[in-house]
Design an enzyme around this catalytic site. Sequence first.
Site, short mmCIF file in Angstrom:
data_model
loop_
_atom_site.label_atom_id
_atom_site.label_comp_id
_atom_site.label_asym_id
_atom_site.label_seq_id
_atom_site.Cartn_x
_atom_site.Cartn_y
_atom_site.Cartn_z
N TYR A 1 84.98 42.45 86.19
CA TYR A 1 83.77 42.90 85.14
C TYR A 1 82.76 43.66 86.04
CZ TYR A 1 79.53 42.34 82.45
OH TYR A 1 78.22 42.74 82.12
N GLY B 1 77.91 41.86 69.22
CA GLY B 1 77.78 41.18 70.33
C GLY B 1 76.52 40.67 70.40
N LYS C 1 81.82 47.59 86.31
CA LYS C 1 80.31 47.79 86.01
C LYS C 1 79.82 48.72 87.00
CE LYS C 1 79.26 46.47 81.98
NZ LYS C 1 79.04 47.37 81.13
N1 SER Z 1 76.03 37.96 81.55
C1 SER Z 1 76.81 38.62 82.13
C2 SER Z 1 78.14 37.67 82.79
O1 SER Z 1 77.60 36.36 82.94
C3 SER Z 1 76.40 39.13 83.22
O2 SER Z 1 76.18 40.61 83.18
O3 SER Z 1 79.02 38.21 82.65
#
Ligand code: SER
Length: 323
Positions: free
Chosen positions: A146, A15, A150
């Site tokens: 997401y 990644g 988190k």
């Molecule tokens: N860069 C990530 C996103 O935009 C944020 O943690 O999902």
Amino acid sequence: MKKEMKKILVTGSVGQIGSELTMELRKKYGAENVIATGRKTKPTAELEASGPFYYIDVVKKDSVEEIIKKHDIDTIYHMSALLSAVGEKDPMLCWDVNMNGTINILNLAVQYEMARVIIPSSIAVWGPGTPAIAPQECALKPTTMYGVTKVAGEVLADYYVRKFGLDSRGLRYPGIISSETFPGGGTTDYAVAIYYEAVKNRHYTCFVREDTKLPMMYMPDCLKSTLDLAEADFSTLKHHNDFNVGSMSFTVRELADSIRKYIPEFTINYEPDFRQAIADSWPDAVDDSAARSEWGWTPAWDLDTMTRDMLEKLTEKHKKGLI
Ligand code: SER
């Protein structure tokens, strides 16, 4: 007896952050001591040639355990995750990879008495109504899957610190900007794509409005913050898995202006899509005083120094036909 940090496993090593972090860890700890893993994407020739690499699936505990046993792993950098924009396209997959992957890593870390686990978090933990400069302590009410994973990941990892005495640590990364590996489906990807397009086409069509302002960080600072936290003395830490970490904040207009200092003919237009609402739900900047006082965090890069470096690196790649 807890082990020492000698044999490191990196998940998500193909990644955006994982690929550069793996190379950095290999420089520091020795190539053979850093075991890189990924699920599907082929590693770059450079990553593959630099040390051991395996395909694993963090959701399948056995596939991770096999590598832990084979290499007597004592430290894990758990970098694999689905980001915010792809997470909205497939929320169940995002939950599965981010939550089941994380709890597998935590359970294996306890079972194998690991020295340390690093589990990244994100500015996505915040939601609408967060103060423009997000404090270290405030309500976490994300509106993306997401972000939900988190927040849950932070709270879960903190539980493992208390309940099992596991040494788990993590940072709330801002949008990370880099020239090596393109990010995989985040909302902050525009701040990377703009540089690629500026170099290749002198023009970028941005998927968020020009006044969109978010916390960002250049990859060298991202690597530094990760390693600095990973190596901090545990006894100095009051927080563990939820450190705010700041570097710079800018609007897309300011970013475009910075590029124009080096490429005056650069142009930009705006076609906001579903990612605008995600960007709007996140704060403009973060208060990282806890990171500064608990483990001495200080960033080194700002917008203009980053722009110069990004454009130099990407121009070089473009000349070689690599981008
Ligand atoms: N860069 C990530 C996103 O935009 C944020 O943690 O999902």
